[in-house]
Design an enzyme around this catalytic site. Structure first.
Site, PDB file in Angstrom:
ATOM      1  N   GLU A   1      -9.841   0.951  -6.298  1.00 20.98           N
ATOM      2  CA  GLU A   1      -9.022   1.102  -6.545  1.00 20.98           C
ATOM      3  C   GLU A   1      -8.615   2.012  -8.056  1.00 20.98           C
ATOM      4  OE1 GLU A   1      -5.603  -1.031  -5.231  1.00 20.98           O
ATOM      5  OE2 GLU A   1      -4.756  -0.856  -7.096  1.00 20.98           O
TER       6      GLU A   1
ATOM      7  N   GLY B   1       6.400  -1.121  -0.263  1.00 16.43           N
ATOM      8  CA  GLY B   1       6.075  -1.119  -1.782  1.00 16.43           C
ATOM      9  C   GLY B   1       6.536  -1.898  -2.813  1.00 16.43           C
TER      10      GLY B   1
ATOM     11  N   GLN C   1      -4.119  -8.709  -0.890  1.00  8.19           N
ATOM     12  CA  GLN C   1      -3.860  -9.061  -1.877  1.00  8.19           C
ATOM     13  C   GLN C   1      -4.307  -9.376  -3.433  1.00  8.19           C
ATOM     14  OE1 GLN C   1      -2.381  -7.865  -4.917  1.00  8.19           O
ATOM     15  NE2 GLN C   1       0.078  -7.740  -4.443  1.00  8.19           N
TER      16      GLN C   1
ATOM     17  N   LYS D   1     -11.632   2.109 -14.680  1.00  7.42           N
ATOM     18  CA  LYS D   1     -12.249   1.856 -16.228  1.00  7.42           C
ATOM     19  C   LYS D   1     -13.441   1.220 -15.634  1.00  7.42           C
ATOM     20  CE  LYS D   1      -8.613  -1.432 -18.823  1.00  7.42           C
ATOM     21  NZ  LYS D   1      -8.278  -2.419 -19.130  1.00  7.42           N
TER      22      LYS D   1
END
Length: 306
Positions: free
Chosen positions: A17, A107, A176, A289
């Protein structure tokens, strides 16, 4: 259209992601991040955008970067502030740009909001609308919460909603974050008993920063931090707390380094545990990252450099 669900039937999918950076400098650096992560031959990248639909334009820019790198973008798409006509227009724009995979979400509500401010209050309605308007032009992922969505009245109700998403035309689940492995196992058994047959692509949050980990668990998700994770936090606690900008702890840098190392090992073990359950995909939140995330991928053995 290359269907990710077909791939998940054959083997464990692997993906990252990304989020659109807020600054021009961040956007300029992102293609290099994508290029480094593409060395692991991911099956797709999911691309977020901000609460309330902010950064939508940058979301499309990141999707194009992913396409230019030779892989598949899966765009997040929320109900927040979206009307029926606006949704049709935005999704047609994605199709026109070759983006055929979406993660349909209610959302996160922006601060101070009490509802979505759009025509749809729930992701179930969004999934049904997309299927009605676009047929099978999109492959639709939906969110799954192994501990139950914090806004839902019970875990049982949350599973019922997930079944409704499937009935409305969703293709697969992206979970999640969940650090409570025993709860994840119970949830996985429960959704299968409920008749939910969609593939499960598990979201894994790398443990790299103490404050970010605590914030991610508690600010919106209400996630359990298991004993092993709490021990890592406690052993490396930055005094007076990790949220202050100028802590008085004499060993701040040492604790940060030790926390990151222990957190990476924790993340690798979590990936091992998920893979042992035979889940359909590992979706690693890259946090933009590439260096730290690449090290986790190497240690986990999910991919070797291609």
């Amino acid at each position: 259209m290359k269907r990710l669900t077909e791939l998940m039937k054959r083997r464990t999918a692997f993906s990252f992601e990304l989020f659109p950076p807020k600054t021009d400098k961040g956007m300029e650096a992102l293609p290099e991040t994508i290029a480094h992560l593409c060395e692991f031959n991911p099956d797709y990248f999911s691309v977020t955008y901000g609460a309330g639909g902010t950064n939508v334009g940058k979301n499309m820019d990141v999707c194009r970067m992913v396409q230019d790198a030779g892989t598949i973008p899966v765009t997040h798409f929320t109900c927040i502030g979206n009307t029926r006509e606006g949704i049709k227009e935005q999704l047609q724009n994605y199709l026109d740009n070759g983006v055929t995979n979406i993660l349909a979400l209610r959302g996160d509500l922006p601060f101070g909001w009490t509802g979505t401010g759009g025509d749809f209050a729930y992701a179930t309605d969004l999934v049904a609308f997309v299927r009605k308007e676009f047929g099978d032009k999109f492959e639709i992922a939906v969110a799954g919460s192994p501990e139950g969505h914090i806004a839902c009245r019970s875990l049982e109700a949350d599973i019922a909603v997930l079944k409704q998403k499937q009935d409305n035309g969703a293709d697969y689940i992206m979970t999640q974050l969940c650090w409570d492995m025993e709860q994840f196992k119970r949830w996985l058994d429960a959704i299968r008993r409920a008749g939910i047959t969609m593939p499960v692509d598990v979201g894994v949050m790398p443990i790299l920063d103490q404050a970010a980990t605590i914030n991610m668990a508690l600010s919106r998700n209400g996630c359990v931090m298991d004993r092993a994770l709490c021990e890592i936090i406690s052993r490396n606690w930055i005094f007076p707390n990790p949220f202050v900008s100028d802590p008085y702890d004499a060993d701040v840098e040492g604790k940060k380094a030790r926390f990151k190392e222990a957190g990476m090992e924790y993340t690798v073990k979590q990936i091992d545990a998920y893979r042992s359950l035979g889940i359909n995909g590992i979706h690693l939140y890259a946090l933009n990252k590439w260096k730290d995330v690449s090290e986790i991928v190497r240690r986990a053995g999910m991919r070797t450099i291609v």
